[in-house]
Design an enzyme around this catalytic site. Structure first.
Site, short mmCIF file in Angstrom:
data_model
loop_
_atom_site.label_atom_id
_atom_site.label_comp_id
_atom_site.label_asym_id
_atom_site.label_seq_id
_atom_site.Cartn_x
_atom_site.Cartn_y
_atom_site.Cartn_z
N GLU A 92 -2.21 -9.07 -0.97
CA GLU A 92 -3.66 -9.15 -0.71
C GLU A 92 -4.46 -8.97 -1.99
O GLU A 92 -5.47 -9.65 -2.21
CB GLU A 92 -4.05 -8.10 0.33
N GLY A 147 -0.30 -5.02 0.68
CA GLY A 147 -1.50 -4.86 -0.12
C GLY A 147 -1.38 -5.51 -1.49
O GLY A 147 -2.38 -5.93 -2.08
N ALA A 159 0.86 -1.18 0.00
CA ALA A 159 0.00 0.00 0.00
C ALA A 159 0.90 1.23 0.00
O ALA A 159 2.11 1.13 0.17
CB ALA A 159 -0.92 -0.02 1.21
#
Ligand SMILES: *[C@@H]1O[C@H](CO)[C@@H](O)[C@H](O)[C@H]1NC(C)=O
Ligand SMILES: *[C@@H]1O[C@H](CO)[C@@H](O)[C@H](O)[C@H]1NC(C)=O
Length: 281
Positions: free
Chosen positions: A135, A132, A89
């Protein structure tokens, strides 16, 4: 069977022309495959190793919406660059966020769009898929990895934990021991380890990864889109339901395929020893 004009059928948009990439700042969007039936999204913030800023994830959501509405698209590929699928992220964006802002604004909730698309989504991961990025790959239905790919959930090293499904999807994919080790140490696993543990289904040389992912998308797109959505729904139910409930849902969906033209065409073509011509009806 629902047909065009049936009042029960959702109104469909007319097929759209290929998307102009100019609409997007952080991603490249086009259609690939011989029949132009594979939606293709490339994360494109090379300087930031495709760090997933808020704007990028919103654009991914918009691109998915338009592919979902495009009757010609039967599968979607999401990829990054050779160096990074996505290195995490955007930490700068998060640095000064307060609990109140995160909680009040349901921070990261809109990332979930990737996991609610009805059409099958393939992640083609070269390089880093961290935090992220890992993910995001796990929200897709199939993960293909390039030989140099690395997967990890290093949030613990920043004093936080995965917040977009990492602790849940990783554990379901690779089991408790490896998921715990990755989440608690922040250590990465290689493409080979990811394959052994079931996180990815296939590994390819770096330069062949994207075309192999598109080929897989073409294979999926040549089947009935209607029935593929049912198959995807049934497999995903395995993560949500008990075995008995899951089997019941599967049976209902299986029975439902007998209400489609595509099931009839598929079995007729098989008996007649010809290729099925599915019409997604
Ligand atoms: C966050 O706050 C610190 C301390 O006030 C400041 O130095 C830093 O520039 C801020 N970071 C961002 C990205 O705004
Ligand atoms: C497949 O079916 C559609 C609709 O019935 C028809 O227009 C098309 O020509 C068929 N394609 C082939 C290859 O038979």
């Amino acid at each position: 069977v629902l047909r065009d004009g049936d009042p029960l059928e959702e109104p469909r948009d007319p097929p759209r022309p290929p998307l102009a990439s100019g609409r997007y700042e952080h991603i490249l969007v086009e259609k690939r495959g011989e029949q132009n039936n594979v939606g293709f999204i490339q994360l494109n913030r090379p300087k930031a190793l495709n760090a997933l800023c808020d704007g990028l994830m919103r654009e991914v959501g918009q691109a998915l919406d338009s592919f979902e509405a495009d009757n010609n698209v039967g599968a979607i590929v999401i990829t990054g660059s050779d160096r990074a699928f996505a290195a995490g992220a955007d930490i700068k964006e998060m640095q000064n966020r307060t609990f109140q802002e995160c909680y009040g604004g349901n921070f990261l909730a809109h990332w979930n769009r990737v996991s609610t698309v009805k059409k099958p989504v393939i992640a083609a991961v070269n390089g880093f898929a961290l935090g992220g990025g890992c993910e995001l790959a796990m929200m897709c239905d199939i993960i293909y990895a390039g030989e140099k790919a690395q997967f990890g959930q290093p949030e613990i090293l920043l004093g936080t934990i995965p917040g977009a499904g990492g602790t849940q999807r990783l554990t379901r994919a690779v089991g408790k021991s490896l998921a715990m080790e990755m989440v608690l140490t922040g250590d990465r696993v290689s493409a080979q380890e990811a394959k052994q543990s079931g996180l990815v289904s296939k590994i390819f040389p770096v330069d062949q990864l994207v075309s192999e992912a598109v080929k897989c998308g073409e294979k999926i797109a040549s089947n009935s889109k209607l029935v593929s959505a049912m198959a995807k729904e049934a497999v995903n139910a395995a993560f949500e339901l008990t075995l008995a409930e899951g089997n019941r849902l599967e049976k209902r969906l299986f029975h439902s395929t007998f209400a489609t033209e595509d099931r009839k065409e598929g079995m007729t073509a098989f008996v007649e020893k010809r290729k099925a011509n599915f019409t997604d009806s």
